[in-house]
Motif scaffolding. Sequence first.
Motif, PDB file in Angstrom:
ATOM      1  N   TYR A  57       0.941  -1.699   0.234  1.00 43.05           N
ATOM      2  CA  TYR A  57      -0.358   0.188  -0.194  1.00 43.05           C
ATOM      3  C   TYR A  57       1.211   1.312  -0.065  1.00 43.05           C
ATOM      4  O   TYR A  57       1.744   0.632   0.313  1.00 43.05           O
ATOM      5  CB  TYR A  57      -1.257  -0.247   0.833  1.00 43.05           C
ATOM      6  N   GLN A  58       0.378   2.315  -0.701  1.00 40.87           N
ATOM      7  CA  GLN A  58       0.945   3.660  -0.548  1.00 40.87           C
ATOM      8  C   GLN A  58       0.172   4.476   0.199  1.00 40.87           C
ATOM      9  O   GLN A  58      -0.910   5.446  -0.642  1.00 40.87           O
ATOM     10  CB  GLN A  58       1.870   4.163  -2.113  1.00 40.87           C
ATOM     11  N   PRO A  59      -0.100   5.100   1.206  1.00 40.67           N
ATOM     12  CA  PRO A  59      -0.835   6.387   2.052  1.00 40.67           C
ATOM     13  C   PRO A  59      -0.249   7.135   1.184  1.00 40.67           C
ATOM     14  O   PRO A  59       0.804   7.507   0.827  1.00 40.67           O
ATOM     15  CB  PRO A  59      -0.454   5.831   3.399  1.00 40.67           C
ATOM     16  N   ILE A  60      -1.355   8.249   0.836  1.00 44.17           N
ATOM     17  CA  ILE A  60      -0.472   9.280   0.687  1.00 44.17           C
ATOM     18  C   ILE A  60      -1.778  10.403   1.200  1.00 44.17           C
ATOM     19  O   ILE A  60      -2.650  10.765   1.067  1.00 44.17           O
ATOM     20  CB  ILE A  60      -0.614   9.648  -0.843  1.00 44.17           C
ATOM     21  N   ASP A  61      -0.721  12.115   1.904  1.00 43.33           N
ATOM     22  CA  ASP A  61      -1.274  12.859   3.046  1.00 43.33           C
ATOM     23  C   ASP A  61      -0.829  13.699   1.917  1.00 43.33           C
ATOM     24  O   ASP A  61       0.176  14.350   2.059  1.00 43.33           O
ATOM     25  CB  ASP A  61      -0.182  12.673   3.674  1.00 43.33           C
ATOM     26  N   THR A  62      -2.007  13.912   1.109  1.00 49.58           N
ATOM     27  CA  THR A  62      -1.518  15.473   0.343  1.00 49.58           C
ATOM     28  C   THR A  62      -1.114  16.701   0.822  1.00 49.58           C
ATOM     29  O   THR A  62      -0.931  18.134   0.546  1.00 49.58           O
ATOM     30  CB  THR A  62      -2.699  15.522  -1.039  1.00 49.58           C
ATOM     31  N   ALA A  63      -1.931  17.022   2.303  1.00 45.41           N
ATOM     32  CA  ALA A  63      -2.115  17.911   3.226  1.00 45.41           C
ATOM     33  C   ALA A  63      -0.395  18.400   3.670  1.00 45.41           C
ATOM     34  O   ALA A  63      -0.320  19.200   3.599  1.00 45.41           O
ATOM     35  CB  ALA A  63      -3.057  17.752   4.077  1.00 45.41           C
ATOM     36  N   GLU A  64      -0.029  17.094   3.797  1.00 44.84           N
ATOM     37  CA  GLU A  64       1.349  17.320   4.572  1.00 44.84           C
ATOM     38  C   GLU A  64       2.473  17.089   3.637  1.00 44.84           C
ATOM     39  O   GLU A  64       3.574  17.220   4.174  1.00 44.84           O
ATOM     40  CB  GLU A  64       1.387  16.626   6.011  1.00 44.84           C
ATOM     41  N   GLY A  65       1.886  16.191   2.098  1.00 42.19           N
ATOM     42  CA  GLY A  65       3.511  16.503   1.360  1.00 42.19           C
ATOM     43  C   GLY A  65       4.046  14.684   1.739  1.00 42.19           C
ATOM     44  O   GLY A  65       5.563  14.919   1.346  1.00 42.19           O
ATOM     45  N   LEU A  66       3.503  13.742   2.592  1.00 40.79           N
ATOM     46  CA  LEU A  66       4.135  13.035   3.087  1.00 40.79           C
ATOM     47  C   LEU A  66       3.520  11.719   2.029  1.00 40.79           C
ATOM     48  O   LEU A  66       2.177  11.229   1.592  1.00 40.79           O
ATOM     49  CB  LEU A  66       3.649  12.555   3.977  1.00 40.79           C
ATOM     50  N   VAL A  67       4.911  10.829   1.665  1.00 48.18           N
ATOM     51  CA  VAL A  67       3.801   9.576   1.220  1.00 48.18           C
ATOM     52  C   VAL A  67       4.803   8.314   1.524  1.00 48.18           C
ATOM     53  O   VAL A  67       5.906   8.412   1.794  1.00 48.18           O
ATOM     54  CB  VAL A  67       4.844   9.937  -0.556  1.00 48.18           C
ATOM     55  N   GLU A  68       3.925   7.253   1.636  1.00 50.21           N
ATOM     56  CA  GLU A  68       5.180   6.183   3.148  1.00 50.21           C
ATOM     57  C   GLU A  68       4.652   4.953   1.672  1.00 50.21           C
ATOM     58  O   GLU A  68       3.326   5.053   0.669  1.00 50.21           O
ATOM     59  CB  GLU A  68       4.311   6.134   4.405  1.00 50.21           C
ATOM     60  N   ASN A  69       5.433   3.897   2.034  1.00 53.01           N
ATOM     61  CA  ASN A  69       5.281   2.974   1.354  1.00 53.01           C
ATOM     62  C   ASN A  69       5.028   1.066   2.341  1.00 53.01           C
ATOM     63  O   ASN A  69       6.166   1.793   3.206  1.00 53.01           O
ATOM     64  CB  ASN A  69       6.562   2.553   0.236  1.00 53.01           C
ATOM     65  N   GLN A  70       3.812   0.633   2.777  1.00 51.64           N
ATOM     66  CA  GLN A  70       3.435  -0.399   3.352  1.00 51.64           C
ATOM     67  C   GLN A  70       3.904  -1.598   3.055  1.00 51.64           C
ATOM     68  O   GLN A  70       3.097  -1.645   1.405  1.00 51.64           O
ATOM     69  CB  GLN A  70       2.701  -0.125   4.124  1.00 51.64           C
ATOM     70  N   ALA A  71       4.336  -2.835   2.826  1.00 56.05           N
ATOM     71  CA  ALA A  71       3.952  -3.926   2.689  1.00 56.05           C
ATOM     72  C   ALA A  71       4.328  -5.129   3.616  1.00 56.05           C
ATOM     73  O   ALA A  71       4.292  -4.823   4.972  1.00 56.05           O
ATOM     74  CB  ALA A  71       5.407  -4.411   1.963  1.00 56.05           C
ATOM     75  N   ARG A  72       3.318  -6.304   3.419  1.00 61.46           N
ATOM     76  CA  ARG A  72       2.785  -6.788   4.550  1.00 61.46           C
ATOM     77  C   ARG A  72       3.626  -8.503   4.105  1.00 61.46           C
ATOM     78  O   ARG A  72       4.072  -8.223   2.636  1.00 61.46           O
ATOM     79  CB  ARG A  72       1.018  -7.075   4.434  1.00 61.46           C
ATOM     80  N   VAL A  79       3.766 -18.878  10.629  1.00 58.73           N
ATOM     81  CA  VAL A  79       3.757 -19.172  11.314  1.00 58.73           C
ATOM     82  C   VAL A  79       4.261 -17.761  12.685  1.00 58.73           C
ATOM     83  O   VAL A  79       4.815 -17.299  13.256  1.00 58.73           O
ATOM     84  CB  VAL A  79       5.162 -20.028  11.952  1.00 58.73           C
ATOM     85  N   ALA A  80       4.693 -16.781  11.776  1.00 52.06           N
ATOM     86  CA  ALA A  80       4.888 -15.589  11.707  1.00 52.06           C
ATOM     87  C   ALA A  80       4.289 -14.181  10.151  1.00 52.06           C
ATOM     88  O   ALA A  80       4.204 -14.939   9.490  1.00 52.06           O
ATOM     89  CB  ALA A  80       5.873 -15.421  11.478  1.00 52.06           C
ATOM     90  N   SER A  81       4.651 -13.137  11.239  1.00 50.08           N
ATOM     91  CA  SER A  81       3.573 -12.495  10.139  1.00 50.08           C
ATOM     92  C   SER A  81       4.089 -11.051  10.536  1.00 50.08           C
ATOM     93  O   SER A  81       4.419 -10.648  11.065  1.00 50.08           O
ATOM     94  CB  SER A  81       1.961 -11.983   9.637  1.00 50.08           C
ATOM     95  N   GLY A  82       4.095  -9.930   9.517  1.00 49.32           N
ATOM     96  CA  GLY A  82       4.304  -8.303   9.784  1.00 49.32           C
ATOM     97  C   GLY A  82       4.480  -7.264   8.517  1.00 49.32           C
ATOM     98  O   GLY A  82       3.881  -8.207   7.774  1.00 49.32           O
ATOM     99  N   SER A  83       4.980  -6.494   9.032  1.00 47.13           N
ATOM    100  CA  SER A  83       5.258  -5.356   7.591  1.00 47.13           C
ATOM    101  C   SER A  83       6.242  -4.412   8.601  1.00 47.13           C
ATOM    102  O   SER A  83       6.817  -4.732   9.130  1.00 47.13           O
ATOM    103  CB  SER A  83       3.623  -4.955   8.251  1.00 47.13           C
ATOM    104  N   THR A  84       6.440  -4.214   6.986  1.00 47.27           N
ATOM    105  CA  THR A  84       7.389  -2.933   7.590  1.00 47.27           C
ATOM    106  C   THR A  84       7.183  -1.397   6.141  1.00 47.27           C
ATOM    107  O   THR A  84       6.181  -1.536   5.700  1.00 47.27           O
ATOM    108  CB  THR A  84       8.821  -3.134   6.286  1.00 47.27           C
ATOM    109  N   ARG A  85       7.494  -0.216   6.935  1.00 44.10           N
ATOM    110  CA  ARG A  85       7.345   0.586   6.516  1.00 44.10           C
ATOM    111  C   ARG A  85       8.076   1.587   5.691  1.00 44.10           C
ATOM    112  O   ARG A  85       9.349   1.674   6.359  1.00 44.10           O
ATOM    113  CB  ARG A  85       6.269   1.583   7.473  1.00 44.10           C
ATOM    114  N   VAL A  86       8.133   2.564   4.728  1.00 41.25           N
ATOM    115  CA  VAL A  86       9.078   3.740   4.174  1.00 41.25           C
ATOM    116  C   VAL A  86       8.928   4.526   4.013  1.00 41.25           C
ATOM    117  O   VAL A  86       7.590   4.685   3.198  1.00 41.25           O
ATOM    118  CB  VAL A  86      10.024   2.593   3.077  1.00 41.25           C
ATOM    119  N   PHE A  87       9.283   5.690   4.855  1.00 36.70           N
ATOM    120  CA  PHE A  87       8.707   7.074   4.134  1.00 36.70           C
ATOM    121  C   PHE A  87       9.662   7.905   3.797  1.00 36.70           C
ATOM    122  O   PHE A  87      10.881   8.247   3.070  1.00 36.70           O
ATOM    123  CB  PHE A  87       9.149   7.532   6.455  1.00 36.70           C
ATOM    124  N   GLY A  88       8.566   8.757   2.680  1.00 35.85           N
ATOM    125  CA  GLY A  88       9.452   9.601   2.134  1.00 35.85           C
ATOM    126  C   GLY A  88       9.065  11.084   1.849  1.00 35.85           C
ATOM    127  O   GLY A  88       7.982  10.906   2.468  1.00 35.85           O
TER     128      GLY A  88
END
Length: 88
Positions: A57-72, A79-88
């Motif tokens: 997923y890629q949440p986009i916050d146009t008011a703050e000018g932020l983009v983030e990449n999220q991966a599940r 046996v396990a799961s998780g996620s990662t987030r990268v801000f730009g």
Amino acid sequence: EEATARLEACTPYQGGLARDAGALRALGGNWRLLYTNAPEITALVNLPLGFQLGEVYQPIDTAEGLVENQARLTHSFGVASGSTRVFG
């Protein structure tokens, strides 16, 4: 990238999305990506020990000018799961 350029040329917004406040607001939100060439996400394709890249997923916050990449991340045996987030 060529397809993106052709698509951008079809926009009904004079000067593109960045110069149209209404269009920019419409762009904001949490978008599920069907394709990405972002290295921080594509590097997760070949994970060891049964881990797999899930939805991206890629949440986009146009008011703050932020983009983030999220991966599940999931495990093939559950046996396990998780996620990662990268801000730009």
